[in-house]
Design a protein around this motif. Sequence first.
Motif, PDB file in Angstrom:
ATOM      1  N   ARG A  34       1.213   6.007   1.508  1.00 15.07           N
ATOM      2  CA  ARG A  34       1.789   4.909   2.531  1.00 15.07           C
ATOM      3  C   ARG A  34       3.179   5.281   2.704  1.00 15.07           C
ATOM      4  NH1 ARG A  34      -1.595  -0.522   1.717  1.00 15.07           N
ATOM      5  NH2 ARG A  34      -3.515   0.534   0.795  1.00 15.07           N
ATOM      6  N   TYR A  36       6.253   3.067   4.633  1.00 17.92           N
ATOM      7  CA  TYR A  36       6.808   1.943   5.248  1.00 17.92           C
ATOM      8  C   TYR A  36       8.078   2.183   5.909  1.00 17.92           C
ATOM      9  CZ  TYR A  36       3.267  -0.633   2.450  1.00 17.92           C
ATOM     10  OH  TYR A  36       1.826  -1.007   1.969  1.00 17.92           O
ATOM     11  N   PRO A  44       8.986  -4.874   3.916  1.00 16.49           N
ATOM     12  CA  PRO A  44       8.536  -3.399   4.349  1.00 16.49           C
ATOM     13  C   PRO A  44       7.510  -3.741   5.688  1.00 16.49           C
ATOM     14  CG  PRO A  44       8.741  -3.443   2.407  1.00 16.49           C
ATOM     15  CD  PRO A  44       9.001  -4.878   2.597  1.00 16.49           C
ATOM     16  N   SER A  46       4.192  -1.551   7.389  1.00 11.07           N
ATOM     17  CA  SER A  46       3.433  -0.407   7.164  1.00 11.07           C
ATOM     18  C   SER A  46       3.371   0.531   8.362  1.00 11.07           C
ATOM     19  CB  SER A  46       1.828  -0.953   6.754  1.00 11.07           C
ATOM     20  OG  SER A  46       1.193   0.268   6.643  1.00 11.07           O
ATOM     21  N   ILE A  49      -1.085   4.928   6.500  1.00 10.66           N
ATOM     22  CA  ILE A  49      -1.811   5.060   5.280  1.00 10.66           C
ATOM     23  C   ILE A  49      -2.585   6.277   5.318  1.00 10.66           C
ATOM     24  CG2 ILE A  49      -3.434   3.832   3.640  1.00 10.66           C
ATOM     25  CD1 ILE A  49      -2.700   1.141   5.075  1.00 10.66           C
ATOM     26  N   ILE A  89      10.210   3.966   3.175  1.00 19.33           N
ATOM     27  CA  ILE A  89       9.741   4.059   1.958  1.00 19.33           C
ATOM     28  C   ILE A  89       8.393   4.815   1.838  1.00 19.33           C
ATOM     29  CG2 ILE A  89       9.401   2.854  -0.095  1.00 19.33           C
ATOM     30  CD1 ILE A  89      11.260   0.601   1.102  1.00 19.33           C
ATOM     31  N   SER A  96      -6.772   1.535 -10.111  1.00 17.71           N
ATOM     32  CA  SER A  96      -6.803   0.752 -11.210  1.00 17.71           C
ATOM     33  C   SER A  96      -7.643  -0.474 -10.821  1.00 17.71           C
ATOM     34  CB  SER A  96      -5.405   0.571 -11.584  1.00 17.71           C
ATOM     35  OG  SER A  96      -5.556  -0.352 -13.081  1.00 17.71           O
ATOM     36  N   GLY A  97      -8.300  -0.856 -11.931  1.00 19.03           N
ATOM     37  CA  GLY A  97      -8.900  -2.174 -11.812  1.00 19.03           C
ATOM     38  C   GLY A  97      -9.773  -2.620 -10.334  1.00 19.03           C
ATOM     39  N   GLY A  98     -10.234  -1.695  -9.842  1.00 24.80           N
ATOM     40  CA  GLY A  98     -10.846  -1.991  -8.463  1.00 24.80           C
ATOM     41  C   GLY A  98      -9.943  -2.100  -7.413  1.00 24.80           C
ATOM     42  N   SER A  99      -8.616  -1.894  -7.680  1.00 27.92           N
ATOM     43  CA  SER A  99      -7.437  -1.799  -6.678  1.00 27.92           C
ATOM     44  C   SER A  99      -6.667  -0.644  -6.900  1.00 27.92           C
ATOM     45  CB  SER A  99      -6.844  -3.175  -6.541  1.00 27.92           C
ATOM     46  OG  SER A  99      -5.686  -3.178  -5.561  1.00 27.92           O
ATOM     47  N   TYR A 100      -5.596  -0.598  -6.879  1.00 21.73           N
ATOM     48  CA  TYR A 100      -4.581   0.346  -7.133  1.00 21.73           C
ATOM     49  C   TYR A 100      -3.277   0.170  -7.515  1.00 21.73           C
ATOM     50  CZ  TYR A 100      -2.756  -0.537  -2.594  1.00 21.73           C
ATOM     51  OH  TYR A 100      -2.433  -1.182  -1.362  1.00 21.73           O
ATOM     52  N   ILE A 101      -2.611   0.749  -8.070  1.00 22.52           N
ATOM     53  CA  ILE A 101      -1.079   0.556  -8.483  1.00 22.52           C
ATOM     54  C   ILE A 101      -0.216   1.358  -7.862  1.00 22.52           C
ATOM     55  CG2 ILE A 101       0.499   0.445 -10.517  1.00 22.52           C
ATOM     56  CD1 ILE A 101      -1.480  -0.399 -12.361  1.00 22.52           C
ATOM     57  N   PRO A 102       0.835   0.822  -6.976  1.00 22.43           N
ATOM     58  CA  PRO A 102       1.795   1.619  -6.440  1.00 22.43           C
ATOM     59  C   PRO A 102       2.846   2.041  -7.142  1.00 22.43           C
ATOM     60  CG  PRO A 102       1.920  -0.697  -5.830  1.00 22.43           C
ATOM     61  CD  PRO A 102       0.818  -0.597  -6.713  1.00 22.43           C
ATOM     62  N   PHE A 104       6.632   3.599  -6.042  1.00 21.80           N
ATOM     63  CA  PHE A 104       7.571   3.590  -4.749  1.00 21.80           C
ATOM     64  C   PHE A 104       8.828   4.562  -4.661  1.00 21.80           C
ATOM     65  CE2 PHE A 104       6.296  -0.295  -2.433  1.00 21.80           C
ATOM     66  CZ  PHE A 104       5.733  -1.038  -3.515  1.00 21.80           C
ATOM     67  N   ARG A 106      12.624   5.908  -3.718  1.00 24.13           N
ATOM     68  CA  ARG A 106      13.791   5.086  -3.488  1.00 24.13           C
ATOM     69  C   ARG A 106      14.265   4.829  -2.086  1.00 24.13           C
ATOM     70  NH1 ARG A 106      16.987   4.487  -7.702  1.00 24.13           N
ATOM     71  NH2 ARG A 106      17.584   2.699  -6.503  1.00 24.13           N
TER      72      ARG A 106
ATOM     73  N   LEU B  43      12.114  -0.448  -5.152  1.00 26.24           N
ATOM     74  CA  LEU B  43      10.735  -1.458  -5.234  1.00 26.24           C
ATOM     75  C   LEU B  43       9.877  -1.233  -6.319  1.00 26.24           C
ATOM     76  CD1 LEU B  43       9.833  -1.599  -1.510  1.00 26.24           C
ATOM     77  CD2 LEU B  43       9.645  -3.607  -3.001  1.00 26.24           C
ATOM     78  N   GLU B  48      -0.715  -7.736  -9.127  1.00 22.66           N
ATOM     79  CA  GLU B  48      -1.682  -8.413  -8.169  1.00 22.66           C
ATOM     80  C   GLU B  48      -2.863  -9.206  -8.441  1.00 22.66           C
ATOM     81  OE1 GLU B  48      -4.635  -5.472  -7.235  1.00 22.66           O
ATOM     82  OE2 GLU B  48      -5.197  -6.450  -5.515  1.00 22.66           O
ATOM     83  N   ARG B  55      -5.634  -8.568 -11.376  1.00 24.29           N
ATOM     84  CA  ARG B  55      -6.379  -7.341 -11.261  1.00 24.29           C
ATOM     85  C   ARG B  55      -5.433  -6.445 -12.092  1.00 24.29           C
ATOM     86  NH1 ARG B  55      -9.835  -5.993  -6.084  1.00 24.29           N
ATOM     87  NH2 ARG B  55      -7.976  -6.002  -4.900  1.00 24.29           N
ATOM     88  N   ASN B  56      -4.194  -6.247 -11.647  1.00 26.82           N
ATOM     89  CA  ASN B  56      -3.260  -5.252 -12.118  1.00 26.82           C
ATOM     90  C   ASN B  56      -1.980  -5.769 -12.534  1.00 26.82           C
ATOM     91  OD1 ASN B  56      -4.727  -2.706 -11.825  1.00 26.82           O
ATOM     92  ND2 ASN B  56      -5.013  -2.989  -9.722  1.00 26.82           N
ATOM     93  N   VAL B  98      -7.265  -2.946  -1.047  1.00 24.28           N
ATOM     94  CA  VAL B  98      -7.115  -1.636  -1.046  1.00 24.28           C
ATOM     95  C   VAL B  98      -6.829  -1.317   0.491  1.00 24.28           C
ATOM     96  CG1 VAL B  98      -8.640  -1.079  -3.046  1.00 24.28           C
ATOM     97  CG2 VAL B  98      -9.532  -1.616  -0.742  1.00 24.28           C
ATOM     98  N   GLU B 100      -4.815  -2.390   4.269  1.00 28.27           N
ATOM     99  CA  GLU B 100      -3.130  -2.455   4.456  1.00 28.27           C
ATOM    100  C   GLU B 100      -2.721  -3.768   4.127  1.00 28.27           C
ATOM    101  OE1 GLU B 100      -2.591  -1.856   8.907  1.00 28.27           O
ATOM    102  OE2 GLU B 100      -0.291  -2.373   8.758  1.00 28.27           O
ATOM    103  N   PHE B 103       3.661  -7.878   4.161  1.00 29.76           N
ATOM    104  CA  PHE B 103       4.675  -8.051   3.406  1.00 29.76           C
ATOM    105  C   PHE B 103       5.303  -9.543   4.094  1.00 29.76           C
ATOM    106  CE2 PHE B 103       5.742  -5.292   0.064  1.00 29.76           C
ATOM    107  CZ  PHE B 103       5.082  -4.333   0.332  1.00 29.76           C
TER     108      PHE B 103
END
Lengths: 114, 112
Positions: A34, A36, A44, A46, A49, A89, A96-102, A104, A106, B43, B48, B55-56, B98, B100, B103
């Motif tokens: 993504r 931003y 931020p 979006s 994506i 950004i 991860s866990g049915g979702s995701y870990i972002p 970033f 700098r 950041l 989450e 979840r995370n 998952v 958009e 913020f």
Amino acid sequence: KNQVEQSPQSLIILEGKNCTLQCNYTVSPFSNLRWYKQDTGRGPVSLTIMTFSENTKSNRRYTATLDADTKQSSLHITASQLSDSASYICVVSYPSGGSYIPTFGRGTSLIVHP
Amino acid sequence: KAGVTQTPRYLIKTRGQQVTLSCSPISGHRSVSWYQQTPGQGLQFLFEYFSETQRNKGNFPGRFSGRQFSNSRSEMNVSTLELGDSALYLCASSFAGVDEQYFGPGTRLTVT
């Protein structure tokens, strides 16, 4: 270690000119990438994506590209405006866990001069 | 449609105290994520929540915790504040986590 590197760190351009921002990543496995835009003192917003199968995504004057083989992305801004002055950004996520870990980057600080 | 709201917008606390920040997601959104933004680290993902379940979780000490209520509103808590906790804390909501993310404006926390 998952990392996202952005270049340049800062950029100054004249209004009306085009510019390209770069993002290199080592995040694996890959879920999505993504871009931003963050104005000073605000959250931020979006821009684009992209998943693994997408290599181009556009949003008005913003066009993002993705090369999943080389793990590189770019954000091209066309006909820049004063309001484009902001931090851009790049965020790369893994599932991860049915979702995701972002993770970033700098950010690239863009200043558009009249 | 109202956006993501965060309260308070600004906060000053003393080392050793604890703080609770609040986030109200966009109506219908079930996922809320929290982030810390500092000049030194940029950041970073905190955690989450989705349907009241964490979840995370990112790489932060146990002093950072959160929860989500049945109406999807979320709170995060930082105990035993340290000077390094001074930051902009952002929350973001999305329908499923998952898709958009939107913020909020953030809470600026200053620890003295």
